[in-house]
Design a protein around this motif. Structure first.
Motif, PDB file in Angstrom:
ATOM      1  N   LYS A 105       0.818  -1.221   0.015  1.00  0.00           N
ATOM      2  CA  LYS A 105       0.323   0.205   0.299  1.00  0.00           C
ATOM      3  C   LYS A 105       1.217   1.398   0.266  1.00  0.00           C
ATOM      4  CE  LYS A 105      -1.696   1.817   3.876  1.00  0.00           C
ATOM      5  NZ  LYS A 105      -2.744   1.967   4.855  1.00  0.00           N
ATOM      6  N   TYR A 106       2.166   1.205   0.910  1.00  0.00           N
ATOM      7  CA  TYR A 106       2.766   2.224   0.502  1.00  0.00           C
ATOM      8  C   TYR A 106       3.479   2.760  -0.188  1.00  0.00           C
ATOM      9  CZ  TYR A 106       2.091   3.656   5.281  1.00  0.00           C
ATOM     10  OH  TYR A 106       1.552   4.124   7.146  1.00  0.00           O
ATOM     11  N   PHE A 107       3.973   1.554  -0.581  1.00  0.00           N
ATOM     12  CA  PHE A 107       4.606   1.596  -1.994  1.00  0.00           C
ATOM     13  C   PHE A 107       3.581   2.024  -2.848  1.00  0.00           C
ATOM     14  CE2 PHE A 107       7.965  -1.436   0.166  1.00  0.00           C
ATOM     15  CZ  PHE A 107       9.091  -0.494  -0.180  1.00  0.00           C
ATOM     16  N   LYS A 108       2.711   1.845  -2.968  1.00  0.00           N
ATOM     17  CA  LYS A 108       1.941   2.230  -4.499  1.00  0.00           C
ATOM     18  C   LYS A 108       1.354   4.092  -4.215  1.00  0.00           C
ATOM     19  CE  LYS A 108      -0.444  -2.365  -5.987  1.00  0.00           C
ATOM     20  NZ  LYS A 108      -1.540  -2.653  -5.349  1.00  0.00           N
ATOM     21  N   LYS A 109       1.120   4.290  -2.844  1.00  0.00           N
ATOM     22  CA  LYS A 109       1.084   5.194  -2.453  1.00  0.00           C
ATOM     23  C   LYS A 109       2.558   6.054  -3.020  1.00  0.00           C
ATOM     24  CE  LYS A 109      -1.925   6.212   0.962  1.00  0.00           C
ATOM     25  NZ  LYS A 109      -2.402   6.591   2.199  1.00  0.00           N
ATOM     26  N   ALA A 110       3.784   5.570  -2.916  1.00  0.00           N
ATOM     27  CA  ALA A 110       4.451   6.017  -2.740  1.00  0.00           C
ATOM     28  C   ALA A 110       4.854   6.958  -4.313  1.00  0.00           C
ATOM     29  CB  ALA A 110       6.057   6.061  -2.557  1.00  0.00           C
TER      30      ALA A 110
END
Length: 171
Positions: A105-110
């Protein structure tokens, strides 16, 4: 930590006072105040908490990095778009050690917010490919690996990409 807009207001007030000092004939004070205002302008574009978190990350101190990132209470309000991308990127690296779903989730947001350097984008895509491989999503992992390979211009990730491609053949 100051809000991003507050940093600009403080810089503008210091610049206005520097102009006043120039008009009064205090050239040295005006130059010093301009240099002081440049610090606030720099910190608008490079958030101080993100910089300190990156220093912790360089020392492989994930707990210290997480501690610094937790100091940012509302990242959408306190950070610019690119800084928000790096905030999520660092959180993705931290959670990739413990919780892959959260890390994904965090990598996709980044990637959605954007990262400045191609190497960072390649690293985020490589991490997402690894997560996709572990979740048995071969097509998505292949796509992400190819994108990471295109972005890795200095071949810093070439060895990791080759290793992941070999592992992908086993799936």
């Amino acid at each position: 930590m100051f809000n991003k807009n507050l940093k600009l207001v403080i810089a503008a007030l210091i610049i206005a006072y520097a102009v006043f000092q120039f008009v009064e004939g205090n050239i040295g004070n005006g130059i010093s105040l301009l240099l002081l205002s440049s610090i606030f302008v720099f910190l608008y574009f490079r958030n101080e908490i993100i910089l300190l978190a990156f220093l912790r990350m360089r020392k492989q101190d994930l707990a210290g990095t997480k501690k610094w990132l937790d100091k940012i209470k509302n990242p959408e309000a306190a950070l610019t778009k690119k800084q928000n991308g790096y905030y999520n990127y660092l959180n993705g690296i931290i959670f990739s050690q413990t919780n892959l779903t959260q890390a994904e989730k965090y990598f996709k947001k980044a990637l959605k917010f954007g990262l400045n350097m191609d190497y960072d984008v390649a690293m985020a895509k490589l991490s997402l490919a690894g997560i996709a491989m572990q979740k048995r999503r071969k097509r998505e992992a292949t796509t992400l690996l190819n994108e990471a390979k295109k972005l890795d211009k200095q071949n810093m990730l070439a060895e990791q990409i080759k290793m992941m491609q070999q592992q992908l053949k086993k799936i």
